[in-house]
Design an enzyme around this catalytic site. Structure first.
Site, PDB file in Angstrom:
ATOM      1  N   GLY A  20       0.863  -1.072   0.056  1.00  0.00           N
ATOM      2  CA  GLY A  20       0.106  -0.160  -0.019  1.00  0.00           C
ATOM      3  C   GLY A  20       0.824   1.386  -0.046  1.00  0.00           C
ATOM      4  O   GLY A  20       2.139   1.148   0.319  1.00  0.00           O
ATOM      5  N   SER A  21       0.241   2.358  -0.587  1.00  0.00           N
ATOM      6  CA  SER A  21       1.024   3.540  -0.584  1.00  0.00           C
ATOM      7  C   SER A  21       0.225   4.855  -0.308  1.00  0.00           C
ATOM      8  O   SER A  21      -0.900   4.765  -0.861  1.00  0.00           O
ATOM      9  CB  SER A  21       2.127   3.713  -1.585  1.00  0.00           C
ATOM     10  OG  SER A  21       1.354   3.796  -2.797  1.00  0.00           O
ATOM     11  N   GLY A  22       0.650   5.911   0.137  1.00  0.00           N
ATOM     12  CA  GLY A  22      -0.333   7.136   0.060  1.00  0.00           C
ATOM     13  C   GLY A  22       0.622   8.158   0.259  1.00  0.00           C
ATOM     14  O   GLY A  22       1.943   8.126   0.308  1.00  0.00           O
TER      15      GLY A  22
ATOM     16  N   GLY B 107       3.718   7.896   2.739  1.00  0.00           N
ATOM     17  CA  GLY B 107       4.617   7.097   2.537  1.00  0.00           C
ATOM     18  C   GLY B 107       4.128   5.814   1.805  1.00  0.00           C
ATOM     19  O   GLY B 107       3.122   5.512   1.356  1.00  0.00           O
TER      20      GLY B 107
ATOM     21  N   VAL C  72       3.707   1.051   2.318  1.00  0.00           N
ATOM     22  CA  VAL C  72       3.805   0.250   3.638  1.00  0.00           C
ATOM     23  C   VAL C  72       4.090  -1.236   2.900  1.00  0.00           C
ATOM     24  O   VAL C  72       3.815  -1.641   1.733  1.00  0.00           O
ATOM     25  CB  VAL C  72       2.151  -0.045   3.749  1.00  0.00           C
ATOM     26  CG1 VAL C  72       2.322  -1.193   4.957  1.00  0.00           C
ATOM     27  CG2 VAL C  72       1.450   1.193   4.379  1.00  0.00           C
TER      28      VAL C  72
ATOM     29  N   LYS D  28       5.386   0.540   7.810  1.00  0.00           N
ATOM     30  CA  LYS D  28       5.218   1.627   7.135  1.00  0.00           C
ATOM     31  C   LYS D  28       6.523   2.402   7.106  1.00  0.00           C
ATOM     32  O   LYS D  28       7.104   2.931   8.182  1.00  0.00           O
ATOM     33  CB  LYS D  28       4.215   2.404   7.886  1.00  0.00           C
ATOM     34  CG  LYS D  28       2.703   2.170   7.483  1.00  0.00           C
ATOM     35  CD  LYS D  28       1.749   2.881   8.358  1.00  0.00           C
ATOM     36  CE  LYS D  28       0.443   2.525   7.807  1.00  0.00           C
ATOM     37  NZ  LYS D  28      -0.749   2.986   8.647  1.00  0.00           N
TER      38      LYS D  28
ATOM     39  N   ASP E  88      -9.443  10.102  11.165  1.00  0.00           N
ATOM     40  CA  ASP E  88      -9.408   9.483   9.695  1.00  0.00           C
ATOM     41  C   ASP E  88     -10.020   7.960   9.844  1.00  0.00           C
ATOM     42  O   ASP E  88      -9.469   7.020   9.089  1.00  0.00           O
ATOM     43  CB  ASP E  88      -8.114   9.371   9.249  1.00  0.00           C
ATOM     44  CG  ASP E  88      -7.881   9.470   7.694  1.00  0.00           C
ATOM     45  OD1 ASP E  88      -9.098   9.791   7.169  1.00  0.00           O
ATOM     46  OD2 ASP E  88      -7.004   9.248   6.948  1.00  0.00           O
TER      47      ASP E  88
END
Ligand SMILES: *[C@@H]1O[C@H](CO)[C@@H](O)[C@H](O)[C@H]1NC(C)=O
Ligand SMILES: *[C@@H]1O[C@H](CO)[C@@H](O)[C@H](O)[C@H]1NC(C)=O
Ligand SMILES: *[C@@H]1O[C@H](CO)[C@@H](O)[C@H](O)[C@H]1NC(C)=O
Length: 982
Positions: free
Chosen positions: A686-688, A691, A693, A708, A814
């Site tokens: 995963g990313s966002g 940064g 994962v 992370k 969030d």
């Protein structure tokens, strides 16, 4: 002053000043009346949660009170809208003084007592919506004075009595909805006076008698619904000439007679025709062949005969229900109409269950609509093999072929049913082995294959159906052992493999199956002893081991199965003493006959007493027990003392030093580098903006973890890293992702490197489950309603912990599906604490400190007030939670394109609350039709919580304490109903 000027002044005063003054005075008086009436209205509301009516006080002008709309000119109340606010109490009669009221909307509250007859004073009233409350008594006759009334909505109350005859004068009425009450009497013939009427909804009452002929005078009537009453008789013939009708719903009454052959010619706009569960006889009208507007055709549970006409022109057909009639004639032509259904490309539900259809199933069934998700063909005389093409209907969720004469093997194409949840093949002549591809049907929750001629072993792959709740393979010719894998299906509630030729032992170790309630192993050749571990099946209520070759004694541990209601071990080779406690206390709940060497037990069993050496030395046992108890108590006391000591010590400590990140176990950059093959893309999960994962192996802890890696170019990243490490170090909860350690170091290029290491969650995020990335992806996964409930409850508990149980208030800021991870047991864990958003550790008084947080959640989930740069608060988390709850049931993101013109998920659900909840559900959430009522009830309660949490105004939102409490109750009630249905 001369005469002239006197005159002038007189005139001025008389014509200009005085009348104005009187006008002003009356205005003041009238708005005083409104003010007083509203205060009285508030006074008779005994309970309003979340401070909904806090604004109703004298320091604010009543026109600004919550839910009030005034006419701007005269400052008089024109609209009272307090729907969905959990208000308890009654409506004050003073409401009758709000003489300018046009619109009253108090739906979805808990108002009770009578509807005040003073409402009849409101001559301007246009719309009266009191649906979904608990109003008692009659519908007030006085409402007939409200001659401007257009909409009367009293759905779902406890109203009794007749529909008042006085209503004949309400000439402007457009819509009447008084369904779901306890009204008696008939459908009144005065209805014919209501010439503007377009919609008449009377369903779920106790109305009796006929449909009066006068109803045919309602030239504008589009929708009539009287389902679930006690109405009877035949329809007046003119009824079929009411060409304005679009929807006719008369299900579950006692209507009889024939349907005229030409009715679909005379009802050209008809979309919905629901007549199920009545006493209609005769044939299906042949004119249906041309009913191209028809979407719903439900004539199930009547006494219709004959052949089904061709339906190929019904291009919009969505639901076709012919079940439980006498259609067909056990002949080869019976199913010809199925071939014409390949043109109905929107068909989603088809049932022909329980008729007399004979012949073969046409292969063209594979060309049916791809939208088809429920197909019921059971209980007919259909013979031959199942066509391979059936496997093309890959979206099927329910397929029922039971109680027919199908033969041959199960086509391999069935392996394509990736979404299948209920597969019913029982009572046919299927033969061959149970194919191992059955394990591909990973969504199955009910598999019924009993009473066929299946042979061979039970395939191990069945263990892959991890959602299975009911597995029934009884009355076949199955051989070999029962695979251990079956006992590892965690959700299994009923396992029936009785009346086969199964052999081998009952598995000694039973790991999963903690939900198992029913275990039927009787009528096989199982040998060995009864394992005492069976008692680990704590939910078991019914256990039948009779007619096998079991030997040894009955384990005493079975006494401890608190829920066991029935135990049958008869006709085996058991010996020794029959226990006397637990289920063994009651002769009607156990069967032990046919075992020659059993002894003892309770007297009613009439077994011979056991020889002395078999009886256990109870006195010694008691002594031993006492010794154990005493040592346990001593141990507990020691532990308690130790705990108190440690707690004191810790408290002292925590008030002095602020925790620093150094106190966590640290892990080196090198180790993380190695564990992720150099942070290779293969391990990227995963990313966002925060940064990336990675999935990795932490050698030092021998563990798969999620890592992370922070993007340190982002402003504030350092600060938030430390904040998160510190926060997570101190908060621990079953429903929060556990941070294992933090890493702060430099990478091989000499640049700063910061990472957080978490437990790896095999089942990914809730986002993946709710919105699988591609429709054809391998991982087509669906969550059952119970799983969804469990996940909601888990998240609620996490929030409860953060908001109420931690030393300091922690705001997540969030909450959204991608931040909810699911562990191996599908337990939800809230993740992503402030990597970008910061963990806001504040005490109750200093919310302001956190207003420096620039990023406040995610669009759609962040509450509206964050957009207006107000400070973050626990109300904000509740908003996000509410949206998430709605999304989990509706299956739509808050950012879905369908929401436009100011509509959003909250308003969409709220507006769908009347009658159409089942239509807006996530299409992946399958509801077998026989459980619909119970499911709907549960869903309505859950959606209410979602709505109450996502109210626009923060103060109106439900708090987490109430949410957890209510969700627990909803789940309990739902499961209770399930138990009763079994
Ligand atoms: C009533 O109306 C008058 C004139 O419009 C206004 O001055 C007064 O404040 C109002 N009183 C209340 C209680 O609304
Ligand atoms: C409303 O009616 C239902 C069904 O008759 C009953 O169970 C319930 O107690 C009633 N509610 C009130 C407030 O009277
Ligand atoms: C229907 O027809 C089949 C085949 O001809 C026959 O075996 C079966 O008994 C019939 N069923 C009934 C109820 O008549």
């Amino acid at each position: 002053m001369n005469h002239f000027s006197f005159f002038f002044i007189f005139f001025y005063v008389y014509f200009c000043y005085l009348p104005n003054k009187t006008l002003a005075m009356t205005l003041t008086l009238q708005n005083q009346t409104d003010h007083q009436a509203l205060l009285q209205f508030k006074h008779s509301i005994t309970n309003y949660p979340n401070g909904v009516l806090d604004s109703w006080n004298s320091s604010t002008h009543f026109c600004k009170w919550h839910g009030i709309t005034c006419n701007p000119m005269h400052q008089r109340v024109t609209k009272l809208n307090l729907q969905g606010n959990n208000l308890y109490g009654s409506i004050s009669p003073f409401i009758g003084n709000l003489s300018r009221l046009r619109n009253i909307n108090l739906q979805n509250n808990s108002f009770t007592k009578k509807i005040p007859h003073e409402l009849g004073q409101l001559l301007k009233l246009n719309q009266l919506s009191l649906g979904n409350n608990m109003f008692l008594g009659d519908i007030p006759k006085s409402l007939s004075n409200c001659s401007n009334l257009k909409v009367l909505h009293l759905l779902k109350n406890n109203l009794t009595g007749n529909i008042p005859i006085e209503f004949a004068s309400l000439q402007k009425l457009l819509k009447i909805n008084i369904g779901k009450n306890h009204l008696t009497g008939g459908v009144p013939s005065f209805m014919s006076n209501l010439s503007s009427l377009t919609s008449l909804v009377l369903f779920f009452n106790n109305l009796e008698g006929n449909i009066p002929q006068e109803i045919c005078l309602l030239r504008n009537l589009r929708n009539i619904s009287v389902d679930v009453n006690k109405l009877s008789g035949t329809f007046p013939p003119c009824f079929y000439n009411m060409s304005s009708l679009e929807s006719i719903s008369f299900a579950e009454n006692r209507f009889n007679g024939y349907l005229p052959w030409n009715m679909f010619y005379t009802l050209p706009y008809l979309k919905d025709f629901r007549m199920g569960h009545n006493l209609f006889s005769g044939k299906i009208p042949t004119s249906i062949a041309n009913a191209s507007t028809l979407k719903t055709f439900d004539i199930g549970q009547n006494s219709l005969r004959g052949q089904v006409p061709s339906l190929g022109k019904l291009r919009d057909l969505d639901l076709l229900n012919l079940e439980i009639n006498i259609l067909g004639s056990n002949s080869t032509k019976d199913l010809d109409f199925l071939k014409t259904l390949t043109n109905c490309t929107k068909l989603r539900i088809l049932s022909i269950t329980a008729n007399s259809f004979g012949g073969f199933l046409p292969n063209s069934i594979g060309n049916f609509s791809h939208h088809l998700y429920e197909l019921y063909l059971g209980g007919n005389e259909i013979s031959g093999e199942v066509p391979k093409g059936l496997g093309n209907l890959a979206n099927l969720i329910i397929l029922s072929l039971g109680h027919n004469h199908f033969e041959g093997t199960i086509p391999t194409s069935f392996g394509q049913f990736k979404k299948m949840q209920l597969l019913d093949l029982r009572q046919n002549n299927f033969s061959g082995e149970i194919p191992s591809f059955i394990g591909n049907l990973s969504q199955l929750f009910d598999l019924r294959m009993e009473e066929n001629m299946f042979e061979g072993n039970i395939p191990l792959s069945i263990g892959k159906c991890q959602m299975l709740q009911f597995l029934s393979l009884s009355h076949n010719n199955l051989r070999g052992p029962i695979p251990l894998e079956v006992f590892r299906i965690p959700s299994l509630a009923k396992l029936d493999v009785s009346e086969n030729r199964l052999s081998g032992e009952i598995p000694r170790t039973i790991y999963g199956c903690l939900s198992l309630k029913y275990l039927g192993l009787q009528g096989n050749s199982l040998n060995g002893t009864i394992p005492s571990k069976l008692s680990d099946l704590k939910s078991l209520q019914y256990l039948d081991l009779s007619r096998n070759q079991l030997s040894g004694s009955i384990p005493n541990d079975l006494e401890n199965m608190d829920l066991l209601e029935y135990l049958n071990v008869s006709f085996n080779k058991l010996e020794g003493e029959v226990p006397i406690k637990g289920v063994f206390q009651n002769a009607s709940r156990i069967a032990v006959t046919g075992n020659n060497k059993l002894c003892g037990g309770i007297l009613e069993l009439h077994l011979s007493p056991c020889p002395a050496n078999l009886i256990k030395p109870t006195k010694h046992q008691n002594l031993k027990l006492a010794a154990v108890i005493i040592s346990v108590i001593v141990f507990l006391i020691l532990m308690l003392a130790l705990t108190i000591y440690l707690m004191r010590k810790r408290n002292r400590k925590s008030s002095f030093d602020t925790p620093r990140i150094e106190q966590l176990d640290k892990v080196s950059y090198q180790e993380l580098y190695q564990g992720t093959d150099g942070f290779s893309d293969r391990n990227l999960i995963g990313s966002g903006s925060f940064g990336s994962v990675y999935k990795g192996n932490l050698a030092s802890q021998d563990k798969v973890v999620a890592i992370k890696v922070l993007n340190l170019k982002k402003k504030g990243a350092h600060k938030s890293f430390i904040a998160e490490c510190n926060a997570l170090k101190n908060i621990r909860h079953r429903n929060l992702v556990k941070v294992l350690t933090c890493c702060s170091s430099t990478d091989y290029k000499g640049e700063e490197f910061k990472a957080l290491v978490f437990d790896y969650m095999k089942n990914g995020s809730l986002e993946d489950w709710l919105h699988p990335r591609s429709a054809n992806s391998e991982h087509q996964r669906m969550l059952s309603l119970v799983q969804r409930l469990n996940i909601m409850i888990d998240i609620a508990y996490a929030l409860h912990y953060l908001h109420r149980e931690c030393e300091q208030l922690v705001l997540h800021c969030d909450i959204k599906p991608s931040n909810i991870l699911l562990d191996d047991d599908m337990v939800a864990r809230v993740s992503d604490f402030g990597i970008t958003k910061l963990v806001s550790v504040v005490d109750d008084t200093s919310y302001k400190e956190t207003s420096t947080v620039r990023l406040k959640g995610t669009i759609g989930y962040a509450p509206p007030e964050y957009g207006m740069s107000s400070e973050v608060s626990s109300y904000g988390d509740m908003y996000s939670f509410g949206i998430l709850v709605l999304e989990m049931i509706i299956g739509r993101r808050p950012t879905d394109e369908m929401f436009e013109d100011g509509e959003n998920l909250h308003t969409f659900v709220k507006n769908s609350f009347h009658g159409s909840i089942m239509q807006i559900l996530d299409t992946n959430l399958v509801v077998p039709r026989d459980t619909e009522a119970r499911v709907e009830k549960c869903l309505v309660s859950v959606l209410r919580i979602g709505i109450a949490c996502s109210m626009e105004s923060p103060k109106e939102r439900m708090n987490i304490v109430d949410v957890t409490k209510e969700l627990d109750i909803i789940k309990m009630v739902f499961l209770d109903g399930e138990r009763r249905e079994d």
